[in-house]
Every structure is written in C-alpha cells, then in structure tokens.
Enzyme design. Structure first.
Site, PDB file in Angstrom:
ATOM      1  N   HIS A   1       0.860  -1.197   0.000  1.00 25.38           N
ATOM      2  CA  HIS A   1       0.000   0.000   0.000  1.00 25.38           C
ATOM      3  C   HIS A   1       0.888   1.235   0.000  1.00 25.38           C
ATOM      4  CE1 HIS A   1      -3.974  -1.827   1.730  1.00 25.38           C
ATOM      5  NE2 HIS A   1      -3.478  -2.538   0.738  1.00 25.38           N
TER       6      HIS A   1
ATOM      7  N   TYR B   1      -8.345   5.284   8.761  1.00 22.24           N
ATOM      8  CA  TYR B   1      -8.402   5.606  10.194  1.00 22.24           C
ATOM      9  C   TYR B   1      -9.455   6.702  10.348  1.00 22.24           C
ATOM     10  CZ  TYR B   1      -4.029   3.047  11.053  1.00 22.24           C
ATOM     11  OH  TYR B   1      -3.072   2.067  11.168  1.00 22.24           O
TER      12      TYR B   1
ATOM     13  N   PRO C   1      -2.591   0.045  19.521  1.00 22.16           N
ATOM     14  CA  PRO C   1      -2.480  -0.422  18.129  1.00 22.16           C
ATOM     15  C   PRO C   1      -2.673   0.675  17.074  1.00 22.16           C
ATOM     16  CG  PRO C   1      -4.552  -1.160  19.117  1.00 22.16           C
ATOM     17  CD  PRO C   1      -3.755  -0.533  20.212  1.00 22.16           C
TER      18      PRO C   1
ATOM     19  N   LYS D   1       2.304  -0.285  15.338  1.00 19.35           N
ATOM     20  CA  LYS D   1       3.747  -0.346  15.603  1.00 19.35           C
ATOM     21  C   LYS D   1       4.211  -1.568  16.402  1.00 19.35           C
ATOM     22  CE  LYS D   1       4.966   3.279  13.484  1.00 19.35           C
ATOM     23  NZ  LYS D   1       5.107   2.834  12.110  1.00 19.35           N
TER      24      LYS D   1
ATOM     25  N   TYR E   1       4.702   6.649  10.108  1.00 18.25           N
ATOM     26  CA  TYR E   1       3.866   5.478   9.822  1.00 18.25           C
ATOM     27  C   TYR E   1       4.653   4.418   9.035  1.00 18.25           C
ATOM     28  CZ  TYR E   1      -0.322   2.726   9.281  1.00 18.25           C
ATOM     29  OH  TYR E   1      -1.242   1.697   9.363  1.00 18.25           O
TER      30      TYR E   1
HETATM   31  P1  FAD Z   1       3.719 -11.860  21.580  1.00 17.69           P
HETATM   32  O1  FAD Z   1       3.163 -11.919  20.213  1.00 17.69           O
HETATM   33  O2  FAD Z   1       2.810 -11.508  22.706  1.00 17.69           O
HETATM   34  O3  FAD Z   1       4.387 -13.266  21.857  1.00 17.69           O
HETATM   35  C1  FAD Z   1       4.809 -13.659  23.131  1.00 17.69           C
HETATM   36  C2  FAD Z   1       4.728 -15.159  23.229  1.00 17.69           C
HETATM   37  O4  FAD Z   1       5.215 -15.571  24.510  1.00 17.69           O
HETATM   38  C3  FAD Z   1       3.301 -15.667  23.126  1.00 17.69           C
HETATM   39  O5  FAD Z   1       3.235 -16.682  22.145  1.00 17.69           O
HETATM   40  C4  FAD Z   1       2.991 -16.181  24.515  1.00 17.69           C
HETATM   41  O6  FAD Z   1       2.111 -17.292  24.495  1.00 17.69           O
HETATM   42  C5  FAD Z   1       4.366 -16.566  25.022  1.00 17.69           C
HETATM   43  N1  FAD Z   1       4.500 -16.546  26.485  1.00 17.69           N
HETATM   44  C6  FAD Z   1       3.952 -15.672  27.361  1.00 17.69           C
HETATM   45  N2  FAD Z   1       4.321 -15.984  28.619  1.00 17.69           N
HETATM   46  C7  FAD Z   1       5.114 -17.065  28.527  1.00 17.69           C
HETATM   47  C8  FAD Z   1       5.798 -17.840  29.496  1.00 17.69           C
HETATM   48  N3  FAD Z   1       5.725 -17.557  30.815  1.00 17.69           N
HETATM   49  N4  FAD Z   1       6.517 -18.893  29.077  1.00 17.69           N
HETATM   50  C9  FAD Z   1       6.608 -19.181  27.751  1.00 17.69           C
HETATM   51  N5  FAD Z   1       5.980 -18.479  26.794  1.00 17.69           N
HETATM   52  C10 FAD Z   1       5.250 -17.424  27.185  1.00 17.69           C
HETATM   53  N6  FAD Z   1      -0.291  -4.694  16.953  1.00 17.69           N
HETATM   54  C11 FAD Z   1      -0.612  -4.043  15.864  1.00 17.69           C
HETATM   55  O7  FAD Z   1       0.266  -3.410  15.278  1.00 17.69           O
HETATM   56  N7  FAD Z   1      -1.907  -4.072  15.405  1.00 17.69           N
HETATM   57  C12 FAD Z   1      -2.897  -4.806  16.050  1.00 17.69           C
HETATM   58  O8  FAD Z   1      -4.026  -4.853  15.613  1.00 17.69           O
HETATM   59  C13 FAD Z   1      -2.585  -5.498  17.200  1.00 17.69           C
HETATM   60  N8  FAD Z   1      -3.520  -6.210  17.884  1.00 17.69           N
HETATM   61  C14 FAD Z   1      -3.162  -6.860  19.056  1.00 17.69           C
HETATM   62  C15 FAD Z   1      -4.103  -7.593  19.772  1.00 17.69           C
HETATM   63  C16 FAD Z   1      -3.757  -8.242  20.957  1.00 17.69           C
HETATM   64  C17 FAD Z   1      -4.797  -8.999  21.749  1.00 17.69           C
HETATM   65  C18 FAD Z   1      -2.415  -8.159  21.422  1.00 17.69           C
HETATM   66  C19 FAD Z   1      -2.016  -8.859  22.713  1.00 17.69           C
HETATM   67  C20 FAD Z   1      -1.481  -7.449  20.684  1.00 17.69           C
HETATM   68  C21 FAD Z   1      -1.838  -6.793  19.494  1.00 17.69           C
HETATM   69  N9  FAD Z   1      -0.914  -6.067  18.727  1.00 17.69           N
HETATM   70  C22 FAD Z   1      -1.242  -5.416  17.623  1.00 17.69           C
HETATM   71  C23 FAD Z   1       0.469  -5.977  19.093  1.00 17.69           C
HETATM   72  C24 FAD Z   1       1.311  -7.015  18.353  1.00 17.69           C
HETATM   73  O9  FAD Z   1       0.535  -8.135  18.049  1.00 17.69           O
HETATM   74  C25 FAD Z   1       2.447  -7.332  19.286  1.00 17.69           C
HETATM   75  O10 FAD Z   1       3.215  -6.154  19.444  1.00 17.69           O
HETATM   76  C26 FAD Z   1       3.334  -8.475  18.801  1.00 17.69           C
HETATM   77  O11 FAD Z   1       2.620  -9.686  18.887  1.00 17.69           O
HETATM   78  C27 FAD Z   1       4.592  -8.555  19.655  1.00 17.69           C
HETATM   79  O12 FAD Z   1       5.258  -9.740  19.412  1.00 17.69           O
HETATM   80  P2  FAD Z   1       6.044 -10.462  20.572  1.00 17.69           P
HETATM   81  O13 FAD Z   1       6.624 -11.677  19.966  1.00 17.69           O
HETATM   82  O14 FAD Z   1       6.904  -9.494  21.250  1.00 17.69           O
HETATM   83  O15 FAD Z   1       4.934 -10.836  21.668  1.00 17.69           O
HETATM   84  C1  DHB Z   2      -4.404  -3.358  11.673  1.00 22.58           C
HETATM   85  C2  DHB Z   2      -4.282  -3.145  13.014  1.00 22.58           C
HETATM   86  C3  DHB Z   2      -3.830  -1.939  13.470  1.00 22.58           C
HETATM   87  O1  DHB Z   2      -3.705  -1.716  14.771  1.00 22.58           O
HETATM   88  C4  DHB Z   2      -3.509  -0.929  12.593  1.00 22.58           C
HETATM   89  O2  DHB Z   2      -3.098   0.266  13.090  1.00 22.58           O
HETATM   90  C5  DHB Z   2      -3.617  -1.143  11.264  1.00 22.58           C
HETATM   91  C6  DHB Z   2      -4.073  -2.374  10.800  1.00 22.58           C
HETATM   92  C7  DHB Z   2      -4.906  -4.668  11.195  1.00 22.58           C
HETATM   93  O3  DHB Z   2      -5.220  -5.533  12.010  1.00 22.58           O
HETATM   94  O4  DHB Z   2      -5.007  -4.851   9.978  1.00 22.58           O
END
Ligand code: FAD
Ligand code: DHB
Length: 394
Positions: free
Chosen positions: A76, A205, A297, A301, A389
């Site tokens: 995009h 947005y 979100p 980021k 962005y």
């Molecule tokens: P995570 O993806 O949280 O991965 C951490 C992993 O560690 C998980 O698999 C978990 O099961 C595991 N874990 C936790 N505790 C333990 C433990 N004690 N022992 C072993 N394993 C463990 N970002 C966006 O940009 N847009 C969005 O729409 C968006 N929606 C989101 C919705 C939700 C519900 C959440 C929680 C986050 C969202 N985010 C979004 C943020 C984005 O998904 C996260 O920033 C991203 O997943 C970060 O990756 P990570 O690997 O650091 O953490």
């Molecule tokens: C999506 C989620 C977000 O938080 C965002 O800022 C843009 C896109 C998505 O899930 O597609």
C-alpha cells in the site's frame, strides 16, 4: 522431541519476536531453543497486527521468510484519515519514497514456524512454569516443565525474554533495577474479521463524534475492522448487527455507502496501553518486543517494534557468541529504546488525535478537528505523519 541440556541462547516466547530471533540465529549457525507456553495451534490462530513497515519487510526477506509475504501480501502506498465527513489520503510513496505491506501477523508466524521446522530448530510448545535463573551471573539457566510433566533445565550463555507483556522474563528483573513508564487509555478496540470485500483499497483511520474506527484488510475477500468501545464492554454486547451499524456511522458517507457487511468469523477486544520497561537488559537476560514495551495499536507499531528489537539483538548475540565483541549487547537496550520511544510517541499522538476520551470537553474536540484540518492542508505535517507510519530507520 529431545530438549538439549545446553545451548548458547534460550528464547522464552514463540511469538514473532522469539521465532524471528531463533531464525536469525539459526541462519548464523547459532543454536537456540524456543520455549512457548501455548499450543502451536493457539499461537497460529491469534489474529493480531496486519501492517508491516518496509524495514520489517526487509528483515523478513533477509531471514529468508519473505517469499509468501511477497506473493500474497499487498503493498500500500498510503492510508486515509477520515474526519468531518471527508477522506484525506496521505501518499506515503510520494512523501517518503516508501510504502507499507499489508500481511497478517498470523501469516508471519506461520512462515517463521515453517522455516524453523525445516531447519530443525527446537520449538517447545506447551512449556509450563518457564523460569530464567541466575541471569545476573555468568552461568544462567532456564527451567520448565514439558507437556508430559517432565522437568527440564537448559544451561545457556544468554536468555532472550520474548514472552510478551504478560510473560515471566520481565518479572525476574529486580524492581530496584527496572523503571517502568505506563499510560492506560480509558477505552478498547473491538475488532472483527469478516469474509467480505474491504470497504477501501487502502486503510481508513476514522475520527468521528461517535469514536474511532479503523478499516483494514487481509486480502480481497477478508476485511478487518475495529471500533473504539468502552473498556468494560463484554463481547456479547456487540452482536454483528450492532458492530456494522456503529462502524457505518463512524465512516464518511461515501465510504459508509460502499460498506459490505457479513457474519464475523472472529471478534476480540483489545485494551489500549503504552508501556516501556527500562533498561531492556538485566545481566544476561535481554527483553525484546512486547515483553519490554507495548503501544496502543493505533499506529500499527507493536509487531514492527518487535522486529526492530530483534534486528539489533540478533546481530549483537551473533557477534558476542562468535568470538567478536560484546559492544552490541552493551548497546542493545539504548539502541532499541531510542527507536521504541519514538514509536511510543507516535502511537500516543495518533491515539489522542483520533479517539473520543470520556472526559473530553468541546474544546478538546475542536483541537482534534483543528489538528486534522492542519494535517489536511500541510504537506510538512503529512510528511511527518508519513515518515513515522512507514517506520523510522533501524
Ligand atoms: P507476543 O506476540 O505476545 O508473543 C509472546 C509469546 O510468549 C506468546 O506466544 C505467549 O504465548 C508466550 N509466552 C507468554 N508468557 C510465557 C511464558 N511464561 N513462558 C513461555 N511463553 C510465554 N499490533 C498491531 O500493530 N496491530 C494490532 O491490531 C494489534 N492487535 C493486538 C491484539 C492483541 C490482543 C495483542 C495482545 C497485541 C496486538 N498487537 C497489535 C500488538 C502485536 O501483536 C504485538 O506487538 C506483537 O505480537 C509482539 O510480538 P512479541 O513476539 O513481542 O509478543
Ligand atoms: C491493523 C491493526 C492496526 O492496529 C492498525 O493500526 C492497522 C491495521 C490490522 O489488524 O489490519
């Protein structure tokens, strides 16, 4: 699957941060083990982020996990902001020379698992009671209990805490060492996936008097939509009909008229929070991704910050473990946090600009409208929005 007694790096958490770190280490010949609390099916079915910065795209390609993204993802060149019944298109490509990629976090996770499986990297799922020990000393180890109830100990040189906001890694850092910064927002996002054509070619947005909404997508027949909602709303307070009518009411007339509705195939509520823990290092333990920081979100980021952390951390671990210097490890926390704070600022700014706050006065709403109108009329303001962005440099 046999669990080694010793590896250079134990990675706690099999989300995007942990899996990408394992992949970059494996490509450099450094062995690691990933310990994930959930089942693999659970990790692969979580619907989360959908927008990749160009820097993230390049890191995934360099990790040789970009082929499907390049085939199936959507480039995009901008996004739209809507307010006062108008749609403002911000042209990222024209303003910054860069674009974004729409490709779901779920797909990134699947691609990483496939690459790790093929390379024979041990990813333990359903790992319970994971605990890092002695990370302040020279001989750390991690203990856990596997799905059959057997206890394990893995000795290592370094522990990577990639276990998200609710993980265990951050909790082993003494409170006298760690400083945390937090802002909790007084609303959440209700998100749905539906097998309907997206309302727009690019993301919208939406600012409106009824609250924020976001129109996103995964592909030509799969839409991802969000509406701002009260924090304490239950999911069953949001049947599909209510969701669609609320979304429609928050979009400009022209977009609302194009909205195609259908049954939701997933529905979830996400609270909004900004959180940063400093430093991201304690001895031989390094925090990366949501384990160290969380953003609302709004700026898309979270996933991208996880990737930039890992970009720094993987290079630093590889350098230290291949007999090079530990300078990268020493500098990891400061380097990562410098980028993190800028994304925290951007996400906070966009959240404040686009949402209705419960205590918002008419003055505050006027300020939001003035800022959006300024953005619409100022190429300089649009450029600042666009460069944040699409993602600041690594
Ligand atoms: P995570 O993806 O949280 O991965 C951490 C992993 O560690 C998980 O698999 C978990 O099961 C595991 N874990 C936790 N505790 C333990 C433990 N004690 N022992 C072993 N394993 C463990 N970002 C966006 O940009 N847009 C969005 O729409 C968006 N929606 C989101 C919705 C939700 C519900 C959440 C929680 C986050 C969202 N985010 C979004 C943020 C984005 O998904 C996260 O920033 C991203 O997943 C970060 O990756 P990570 O690997 O650091 O953490
Ligand atoms: C999506 C989620 C977000 O938080 C965002 O800022 C843009 C896109 C998505 O899930 O597609």
């Amino acid at each position: 699957m046999s669990v080694p007694a010793r590896v250079p790096v134990v990675i706690i958490g099999g989300g995007p941060a942990g899996l990408l770190l394992a992949r970059l280490l494996q490509l450099a010949g450094v062995e690691s083990v990933v310990l994930e609390r959930q089942t693999r099916a659970h990790v692969m079915s979580r619907v989360r982020a959908g927008v990749l910065e160009w820097g993230t795209v390049e890191v995934l390609r360099s990790a040789s996990v970009g082929d499907r993204m390049d085939r199936e993802g959507f480039v995009h060149d901008g996004v739209s902001l809507s307010f006062a019944d108008r749609l403002l298109h911000v042209d990222f490509a024209g303003l910054t020379g860069r674009s974004i990629m729409v490709y779901g976090q779920t797909e990134v996770t699947k691609d990483l698992y496939a690459a790790l499986d093929e390379a024979g990297v041990v990813v333990v799922d359903r790992a319970a009671d994971v605990l890092p020990h002695d990370v302040a000393g020279d001989a750390p180890f991690v203990t856990f209990v596997d799905a059959d109830g057997a206890a394990h100990r893995i000795d290592c040189a370094y522990v990577a805490g990639c276990d998200g906001f609710h993980g265990v890694s951050r909790t082993v850092i003494p409170s006298a060492v760690a400083r945390t910064y937090e802002r909790v927002y007084p609303f959440g996002w209700l998100g749905i996936l539906s097998e309907t054509p997206p309302v727009n070619d690019e993301l919208i947005y939406a600012h409106s008097a009824r609250g924020f909404a976001l129109c996103s997508m995964r592909h030509a027949l799969l839409s991802r939509y969000y509406v701002q909602c009260p924090l304490d709303d239950a999911l069953d307070a949001w049947p599909d009909d209510r969701f669609w009518s609320e979304l429609r009411a928050r979009l400009p007339t022209e977009a609302a008229a194009r909205l195609v509705t259908g049954p939701s195939i997933e529905k979830s509520l996400t609270p909004l929070r900004s959180f940063v823990a400093e430093p991201l290092r304690f001895g031989r333990l390094f925090l990366a991704g949501d384990a160290g920081h969380v953003v609302p979100p709004t700026g898309a980021k979270g996933l991208n910050l996880a990737v930039s952390d890992i970009h720094y951390l993987a290079a630093a671990l590889i350098d230290a473990l291949s007999g090079g210097s530990t300078t990268g490890l020493d500098e990891y926390s400061d380097r990562a946090l410098a980028r993190v704070w800028k994304a925290v600022r951007f996400s906070w700014w966009l959240t404040r600009l686009m949402h209705r706050f419960p205590d918002q006065e008419p003055f505050d709403l006027k300020i939001q409208e003035a800022e959006l109108s300024y953005l619409a009329g100022s190429p300089a303001a649009q450029q600042s929005f666009a460069e944040n962005y699409v993602g600041l440099g690594f």
